[in-house]
Design a protein around this motif. Structure first.
Motif, PDB file in Angstrom:
ATOM      1  N   LEU A  62       7.874  67.712  11.194  1.00  0.00           N
ATOM      2  CA  LEU A  62       9.059  67.879  11.538  1.00  0.00           C
ATOM      3  C   LEU A  62       9.824  68.889  11.464  1.00  0.00           C
ATOM      4  CD1 LEU A  62      10.591  64.212   9.963  1.00  0.00           C
ATOM      5  CD2 LEU A  62       9.592  65.475  12.384  1.00  0.00           C
ATOM      6  N   TRP A  63       9.897  69.736   9.909  1.00  0.00           N
ATOM      7  CA  TRP A  63      10.004  70.916   9.768  1.00  0.00           C
ATOM      8  C   TRP A  63      10.240  72.098  10.911  1.00  0.00           C
ATOM      9  CZ3 TRP A  63      14.872  72.545   7.021  1.00  0.00           C
ATOM     10  CH2 TRP A  63      15.235  73.894   7.479  1.00  0.00           C
ATOM     11  N   GLU A  64       8.793  72.213  11.358  1.00  0.00           N
ATOM     12  CA  GLU A  64       8.411  72.837  12.504  1.00  0.00           C
ATOM     13  C   GLU A  64       8.282  72.528  13.518  1.00  0.00           C
ATOM     14  OE1 GLU A  64       3.963  72.315  11.290  1.00  0.00           O
ATOM     15  OE2 GLU A  64       3.876  73.530   9.608  1.00  0.00           O
ATOM     16  N   ARG A  65       8.975  71.391  13.673  1.00  0.00           N
ATOM     17  CA  ARG A  65       9.442  71.459  15.219  1.00  0.00           C
ATOM     18  C   ARG A  65      10.906  71.083  15.019  1.00  0.00           C
ATOM     19  NH1 ARG A  65       5.410  66.775  14.995  1.00  0.00           N
ATOM     20  NH2 ARG A  65       6.846  65.213  14.147  1.00  0.00           N
ATOM     21  N   SER A  66      11.263  71.789  13.915  1.00  0.00           N
ATOM     22  CA  SER A  66      13.145  71.632  14.390  1.00  0.00           C
ATOM     23  C   SER A  66      13.808  73.074  14.839  1.00  0.00           C
ATOM     24  CB  SER A  66      13.622  71.619  12.978  1.00  0.00           C
ATOM     25  OG  SER A  66      12.782  72.596  12.211  1.00  0.00           O
ATOM     26  N   THR A  67      14.761  72.807  15.068  1.00  0.00           N
ATOM     27  CA  THR A  67      16.123  73.560  15.436  1.00  0.00           C
ATOM     28  C   THR A  67      16.793  74.454  14.712  1.00  0.00           C
ATOM     29  OG1 THR A  67      16.132  72.606  17.748  1.00  0.00           O
ATOM     30  CG2 THR A  67      17.187  74.800  17.221  1.00  0.00           C
ATOM     31  N   ARG A  68      17.162  74.996  13.535  1.00  0.00           N
ATOM     32  CA  ARG A  68      17.962  76.358  12.521  1.00  0.00           C
ATOM     33  C   ARG A  68      19.196  75.937  13.290  1.00  0.00           C
ATOM     34  NH1 ARG A  68      13.201  75.276  12.377  1.00  0.00           N
ATOM     35  NH2 ARG A  68      11.712  75.883  10.751  1.00  0.00           N
ATOM     36  N   VAL A  69      19.665  76.054  12.207  1.00  0.00           N
ATOM     37  CA  VAL A  69      21.390  75.594  12.987  1.00  0.00           C
ATOM     38  C   VAL A  69      21.984  76.473  11.957  1.00  0.00           C
ATOM     39  CG1 VAL A  69      23.529  74.539  12.178  1.00  0.00           C
ATOM     40  CG2 VAL A  69      21.331  73.613  12.667  1.00  0.00           C
ATOM     41  N   LEU A 112      17.320  69.109   7.387  1.00  0.00           N
ATOM     42  CA  LEU A 112      16.585  68.632   8.256  1.00  0.00           C
ATOM     43  C   LEU A 112      17.705  67.180   8.760  1.00  0.00           C
ATOM     44  CD1 LEU A 112      15.265  68.902  10.862  1.00  0.00           C
ATOM     45  CD2 LEU A 112      13.383  68.179   9.724  1.00  0.00           C
ATOM     46  N   PHE A 113      18.636  67.405  10.088  1.00  0.00           N
ATOM     47  CA  PHE A 113      19.454  66.614  10.166  1.00  0.00           C
ATOM     48  C   PHE A 113      18.815  66.225  11.573  1.00  0.00           C
ATOM     49  CE2 PHE A 113      21.612  69.112   7.433  1.00  0.00           C
ATOM     50  CZ  PHE A 113      23.127  67.502   6.570  1.00  0.00           C
ATOM     51  N   LEU A 114      19.229  64.891  11.875  1.00  0.00           N
ATOM     52  CA  LEU A 114      19.136  64.069  13.076  1.00  0.00           C
ATOM     53  C   LEU A 114      20.164  64.930  13.723  1.00  0.00           C
ATOM     54  CD1 LEU A 114      16.880  62.459  14.556  1.00  0.00           C
ATOM     55  CD2 LEU A 114      18.569  60.373  14.136  1.00  0.00           C
ATOM     56  N   ASP A 115      19.543  65.419  14.765  1.00  0.00           N
ATOM     57  CA  ASP A 115      19.929  66.048  16.288  1.00  0.00           C
ATOM     58  C   ASP A 115      21.567  66.053  16.373  1.00  0.00           C
ATOM     59  OD1 ASP A 115      21.747  67.721  17.790  1.00  0.00           O
ATOM     60  OD2 ASP A 115      19.587  68.610  19.000  1.00  0.00           O
ATOM     61  N   PRO A 116      22.745  65.116  16.164  1.00  0.00           N
ATOM     62  CA  PRO A 116      23.952  65.038  16.414  1.00  0.00           C
ATOM     63  C   PRO A 116      24.169  64.920  18.189  1.00  0.00           C
ATOM     64  CG  PRO A 116      25.070  66.393  15.243  1.00  0.00           C
ATOM     65  CD  PRO A 116      23.198  66.893  15.152  1.00  0.00           C
ATOM     66  N   GLU A 117      23.663  65.893  18.314  1.00  0.00           N
ATOM     67  CA  GLU A 117      24.069  66.099  19.634  1.00  0.00           C
ATOM     68  C   GLU A 117      22.830  65.798  21.114  1.00  0.00           C
ATOM     69  OE1 GLU A 117      26.759  67.198  20.212  1.00  0.00           O
ATOM     70  OE2 GLU A 117      27.097  67.422  18.491  1.00  0.00           O
ATOM     71  N   GLY A 118      21.604  64.735  19.824  1.00  0.00           N
ATOM     72  CA  GLY A 118      20.126  64.381  20.506  1.00  0.00           C
ATOM     73  C   GLY A 118      20.446  63.067  21.391  1.00  0.00           C
ATOM     74  N   GLU A 119      19.205  63.072  21.866  1.00  0.00           N
ATOM     75  CA  GLU A 119      19.759  60.953  21.834  1.00  0.00           C
ATOM     76  C   GLU A 119      18.883  60.265  21.035  1.00  0.00           C
ATOM     77  OE1 GLU A 119      19.975  60.032  25.233  1.00  0.00           O
ATOM     78  OE2 GLU A 119      20.741  62.157  25.412  1.00  0.00           O
ATOM     79  N   ALA A 120      18.236  60.658  20.172  1.00  0.00           N
ATOM     80  CA  ALA A 120      17.150  59.930  18.661  1.00  0.00           C
ATOM     81  C   ALA A 120      18.476  59.299  17.953  1.00  0.00           C
ATOM     82  CB  ALA A 120      16.238  60.225  18.453  1.00  0.00           C
ATOM     83  N   ILE A 121      19.951  59.772  18.006  1.00  0.00           N
ATOM     84  CA  ILE A 121      20.636  59.671  17.274  1.00  0.00           C
ATOM     85  C   ILE A 121      22.010  58.750  17.397  1.00  0.00           C
ATOM     86  CG2 ILE A 121      22.561  61.110  17.650  1.00  0.00           C
ATOM     87  CD1 ILE A 121      23.325  61.190  14.266  1.00  0.00           C
ATOM     88  N   ARG A 122      21.938  58.594  19.233  1.00  0.00           N
ATOM     89  CA  ARG A 122      22.468  57.386  19.702  1.00  0.00           C
ATOM     90  C   ARG A 122      21.968  56.372  20.022  1.00  0.00           C
ATOM     91  NH1 ARG A 122      24.580  62.130  20.946  1.00  0.00           N
ATOM     92  NH2 ARG A 122      26.836  62.694  21.408  1.00  0.00           N
ATOM     93  N   ALA A 123      20.502  56.588  19.978  1.00  0.00           N
ATOM     94  CA  ALA A 123      19.196  55.353  20.107  1.00  0.00           C
ATOM     95  C   ALA A 123      19.733  54.386  18.817  1.00  0.00           C
ATOM     96  CB  ALA A 123      18.059  55.165  20.224  1.00  0.00           C
TER      97      ALA A 123
END
Length: 292
Positions: A285-292, A176-187
């Motif tokens: 976290l896994w339950e709220r995640s998006t599969r790749v 489970l990765f922090l989404d590289p397209e998301g806001e949290a990783i940029r923060a």
């Protein structure tokens, strides 16, 4: 008359280190001052029991003795494993339980429940990876679950070919990765002071490493490698191995991930301690995640 306890047990009692997890944390601190190679290699729980009950027929190995002598300056290993001198036994006994304050009782309960399964602590990730190479963690694993930012422990420090062999051999891997397209990783990049999208690029690369690996797996093994992303404030890097061992690394404010400490947590049969806490964090976290 009860037998005289060995000096080591008395000294550990005085410093409130008779609980295995708390002893290991102090042991590793002392080991670091003796030889960094000794960090992360405390005695097993069974060995610790033999040490404190005086059941040893001979002294522990030289490295153990060096660390213990660093923990208790002024005492030799021979003295530590000998019966306690009478003058050390004249200390006042602790007050009866009904005379202790509520705060003291709560503190004891916290020590028993909160740290019982912490078996090692490293001040940085670098010291952890030096003491615990990835092959010792993963080579025999049958179930690995990891949640964090870029998951370098699996994607950069463990060879692709070994991961392939593990999964084709029956191991289940969930990443489970922090989404590289998301806001949290940029923060997080802003907090760590990156201006070149370093974390975004690294995370994309590591996801690509695993997606390529998944494509190379035999059809019957493909479902054993699951990849997902989430976009939430990063707090912990969590790796769970065989429903038994948890590697937990917090993310500190304004500090790179490699500078944060690492905690090794071993699940206890009673369920007491921190393992269940971090397993729950992973599951949510896994339950709220998006599969790749």
């Amino acid at each position: 008359m009860p037998p005289t306890p060995i000096l080591l047990k008395v000294l550990l009692e005085e410093r409130r280190l008779l609980r295995y997890g708390m002893f290991c944390a102090e042991y590793n601190k002392a080991a670091r001052t003796v030889d960094p190679h000794l960090v992360g290699a405390p005695p097993s729980r069974a060995q610790f029991h033999r040490w404190t009950t005086g059941e040893l027929r001979r002294l522990p190995n030289t490295d153990n003795c060096r660390v213990l002598e660093a923990m208790f300056p002024g005492w030799t290993a021979d003295q530590l494993f000998a019966p306690c001198p009478p003058d050390r036994l004249t200390q006042q006994d602790p007050p009866p339980a009904n005379e202790r304050t509520e705060l003291e009782s709560r503190a004891d309960h916290s020590s028993a429940e909160g740290y019982a399964d912490v078996t090692a602590v490293f001040p940085t990730r670098a010291e952890f990876t030096f003491a615990r190479p990835t092959h010792t963690l993963f080579d025999q694993a049958k179930d690995i679950r990891a949640a964090g930012l870029s998951l370098n422990l699996l994607c950069q420090q463990y060879p692709d070919q070994r991961l392939h062999q593990l999964i084709t051999g029956g191991t289940t891997l969930r990443c489970l990765f922090l989404d590289p397209e998301g806001e949290a990783i940029r923060a997080r990049e802003q907090e760590e002071g990156y201006t070149d999208h370093h974390l975004v690029t690294l995370t994309r690369l590591n996801i690509e490493v695993l997606t390529r690996l998944r494509k190379r797996l035999p059809a019957e093994a493909g479902d054993r490698l699951e990849i997902a992303v989430y976009d939430e404030t990063i707090r912990f890097n969590i790796t769970l191995i065989d429903n038994r061992t948890c590697i937990m690394q917090p993310y500190l404010p304004h500090a790179r991930g490699v500078e944060s400490p690492t905690f090794i947590i071993e699940r206890q049969p009673t369920g007491a301690g921190l393992y269940a806490t971090f397993e729950q964090v992973f599951n949510q976290l896994w339950e709220r995640s998006t599969r790749v």
